[in-house]
Scaffold this motif. Structure first.
Motif, PDB file in Angstrom:
ATOM      1  N   ALA A  24       0.840  -1.204   0.000  1.00  0.00           N
ATOM      2  CA  ALA A  24       0.000   0.000   0.000  1.00  0.00           C
ATOM      3  C   ALA A  24       0.875   1.254   0.000  1.00  0.00           C
ATOM      4  O   ALA A  24       0.585   2.221  -0.710  1.00  0.00           O
ATOM      5  N   ASN A  25       1.949   1.228   0.783  1.00  0.00           N
ATOM      6  CA  ASN A  25       2.869   2.371   0.817  1.00  0.00           C
ATOM      7  C   ASN A  25       3.551   2.583  -0.530  1.00  0.00           C
ATOM      8  O   ASN A  25       3.820   3.715  -0.927  1.00  0.00           O
ATOM      9  N   LEU A  26       3.832   1.486  -1.221  1.00  0.00           N
ATOM     10  CA  LEU A  26       4.475   1.594  -2.534  1.00  0.00           C
ATOM     11  C   LEU A  26       3.581   2.298  -3.551  1.00  0.00           C
ATOM     12  O   LEU A  26       4.067   2.826  -4.550  1.00  0.00           O
ATOM     13  N   GLN A  27       2.299   2.325  -3.301  1.00  0.00           N
ATOM     14  CA  GLN A  27       1.376   2.989  -4.218  1.00  0.00           C
ATOM     15  C   GLN A  27       1.366   4.506  -4.030  1.00  0.00           C
ATOM     16  O   GLN A  27       0.880   5.224  -4.898  1.00  0.00           O
ATOM     17  N   SER A  28       1.926   4.967  -2.920  1.00  0.00           N
ATOM     18  CA  SER A  28       1.941   6.414  -2.683  1.00  0.00           C
ATOM     19  C   SER A  28       3.009   7.076  -3.555  1.00  0.00           C
ATOM     20  O   SER A  28       4.063   6.510  -3.823  1.00  0.00           O
ATOM     21  N   GLU A  29       2.715   8.268  -3.984  1.00  0.00           N
ATOM     22  CA  GLU A  29       3.618   9.002  -4.873  1.00  0.00           C
ATOM     23  C   GLU A  29       4.968   9.270  -4.206  1.00  0.00           C
ATOM     24  O   GLU A  29       6.012   9.188  -4.845  1.00  0.00           O
ATOM     25  N   SER A  30       4.949   9.557  -2.904  1.00  0.00           N
ATOM     26  CA  SER A  30       6.203   9.884  -2.207  1.00  0.00           C
ATOM     27  C   SER A  30       7.170   8.696  -2.191  1.00  0.00           C
ATOM     28  O   SER A  30       8.380   8.878  -2.310  1.00  0.00           O
ATOM     29  N   VAL A  31       6.632   7.491  -2.072  1.00  0.00           N
ATOM     30  CA  VAL A  31       7.506   6.307  -2.081  1.00  0.00           C
ATOM     31  C   VAL A  31       7.917   5.969  -3.508  1.00  0.00           C
ATOM     32  O   VAL A  31       9.080   5.655  -3.767  1.00  0.00           O
ATOM     33  N   ARG A  32       6.980   6.048  -4.430  1.00  0.00           N
ATOM     34  CA  ARG A  32       7.309   5.736  -5.829  1.00  0.00           C
ATOM     35  C   ARG A  32       8.373   6.664  -6.389  1.00  0.00           C
ATOM     36  O   ARG A  32       9.196   6.257  -7.213  1.00  0.00           O
ATOM     37  N   SER A  33       8.368   7.903  -5.936  1.00  0.00           N
ATOM     38  CA  SER A  33       9.327   8.868  -6.479  1.00  0.00           C
ATOM     39  C   SER A  33      10.662   8.854  -5.735  1.00  0.00           C
ATOM     40  O   SER A  33      11.604   9.510  -6.153  1.00  0.00           O
ATOM     41  N   ASN A  34      10.746   8.122  -4.642  1.00  0.00           N
ATOM     42  CA  ASN A  34      11.986   8.039  -3.864  1.00  0.00           C
ATOM     43  C   ASN A  34      12.604   6.654  -4.073  1.00  0.00           C
ATOM     44  O   ASN A  34      12.140   5.661  -3.520  1.00  0.00           O
ATOM     45  N   ASN A  36      15.298   5.263  -3.027  1.00  0.00           N
ATOM     46  CA  ASN A  36      15.807   4.585  -1.837  1.00  0.00           C
ATOM     47  C   ASN A  36      14.676   3.911  -1.064  1.00  0.00           C
ATOM     48  O   ASN A  36      14.793   2.742  -0.676  1.00  0.00           O
ATOM     49  N   LEU A  37      13.573   4.630  -0.838  1.00  0.00           N
ATOM     50  CA  LEU A  37      12.426   4.042  -0.136  1.00  0.00           C
ATOM     51  C   LEU A  37      11.837   2.881  -0.920  1.00  0.00           C
ATOM     52  O   LEU A  37      11.456   1.850  -0.353  1.00  0.00           O
ATOM     53  N   ARG A  38      11.771   3.057  -2.226  1.00  0.00           N
ATOM     54  CA  ARG A  38      11.232   2.003  -3.084  1.00  0.00           C
ATOM     55  C   ARG A  38      12.105   0.749  -3.011  1.00  0.00           C
ATOM     56  O   ARG A  38      11.602  -0.366  -2.843  1.00  0.00           O
ATOM     57  N   ASP A  39      13.420   0.937  -3.063  1.00  0.00           N
ATOM     58  CA  ASP A  39      14.337  -0.199  -2.986  1.00  0.00           C
ATOM     59  C   ASP A  39      14.269  -0.887  -1.628  1.00  0.00           C
ATOM     60  O   ASP A  39      14.299  -2.121  -1.539  1.00  0.00           O
ATOM     61  N   LEU A  40      14.192  -0.097  -0.562  1.00  0.00           N
ATOM     62  CA  LEU A  40      14.065  -0.670   0.778  1.00  0.00           C
ATOM     63  C   LEU A  40      12.774  -1.469   0.910  1.00  0.00           C
ATOM     64  O   LEU A  40      12.757  -2.561   1.492  1.00  0.00           O
ATOM     65  N   SER A  41      11.701  -0.932   0.358  1.00  0.00           N
ATOM     66  CA  SER A  41      10.408  -1.623   0.412  1.00  0.00           C
ATOM     67  C   SER A  41      10.462  -2.939  -0.355  1.00  0.00           C
ATOM     68  O   SER A  41       9.993  -3.970   0.136  1.00  0.00           O
ATOM     69  N   MET A  42      11.035  -2.912  -1.528  1.00  0.00           N
ATOM     70  CA  MET A  42      11.132  -4.124  -2.331  1.00  0.00           C
ATOM     71  C   MET A  42      12.031  -5.155  -1.654  1.00  0.00           C
ATOM     72  O   MET A  42      11.737  -6.355  -1.671  1.00  0.00           O
ATOM     73  N   SER A  43      13.098  -4.695  -1.032  1.00  0.00           N
ATOM     74  CA  SER A  43      13.991  -5.593  -0.305  1.00  0.00           C
ATOM     75  C   SER A  43      13.263  -6.258   0.856  1.00  0.00           C
ATOM     76  O   SER A  43      13.392  -7.466   1.079  1.00  0.00           O
ATOM     77  N   ARG A  44      12.479  -5.472   1.578  1.00  0.00           N
ATOM     78  CA  ARG A  44      11.725  -6.019   2.708  1.00  0.00           C
ATOM     79  C   ARG A  44      10.670  -7.020   2.224  1.00  0.00           C
ATOM     80  O   ARG A  44      10.464  -8.065   2.858  1.00  0.00           O
ATOM     81  N   ILE A  45      10.037  -6.748   1.099  1.00  0.00           N
ATOM     82  CA  ILE A  45       9.055  -7.685   0.540  1.00  0.00           C
ATOM     83  C   ILE A  45       9.728  -9.012   0.219  1.00  0.00           C
ATOM     84  O   ILE A  45       9.180 -10.085   0.518  1.00  0.00           O
ATOM     85  N   LYS A  46      10.912  -8.968  -0.350  1.00  0.00           N
ATOM     86  CA  LYS A  46      11.639 -10.210  -0.659  1.00  0.00           C
ATOM     87  C   LYS A  46      11.973 -10.977   0.619  1.00  0.00           C
ATOM     88  O   LYS A  46      11.864 -12.206   0.667  1.00  0.00           O
TER      89      LYS A  46
END
Length: 69
Positions: A24-34, A36-46
């Motif tokens: 859900a956080n990945l759908q927010s514009e602030s995370v999608r445009s950052n 580092n946050l996007r990579d951290l989120s994807m890493s945590r999902i893995k």
């Protein structure tokens, strides 16, 4: 007290809930445009996916042990 449906059910469910929050956080514009946050989120999902996989294997092994008794 509610008993789990199967061994590890509660742990798996908590991990799934955490992954839902991250997605859900990945759908927010602030995370999608950052990046580092996007990579951290994807890493945590893995990491979560691997933990769920490991818990499912433990659950299957536990079921096999119970059946062999």
């Amino acid at each position: 007290m509610n008993q789990s449906k199967t061994p590890y059910y509660d742990q798996i469910q908590l991990l799934i809930n955490e992954m839902d929050i991250i997605l859900a956080n990945l759908q927010s514009e602030s995370v999608r445009s950052n990046a580092n946050l996007r990579d951290l989120s994807m890493s945590r999902i893995k990491e979560i996916q691997q933990k769920i996989h490991d818990l499912k294997i433990k659950r299957i092994a536990n079921d096999m042990t119970i059946q062999s008794i």
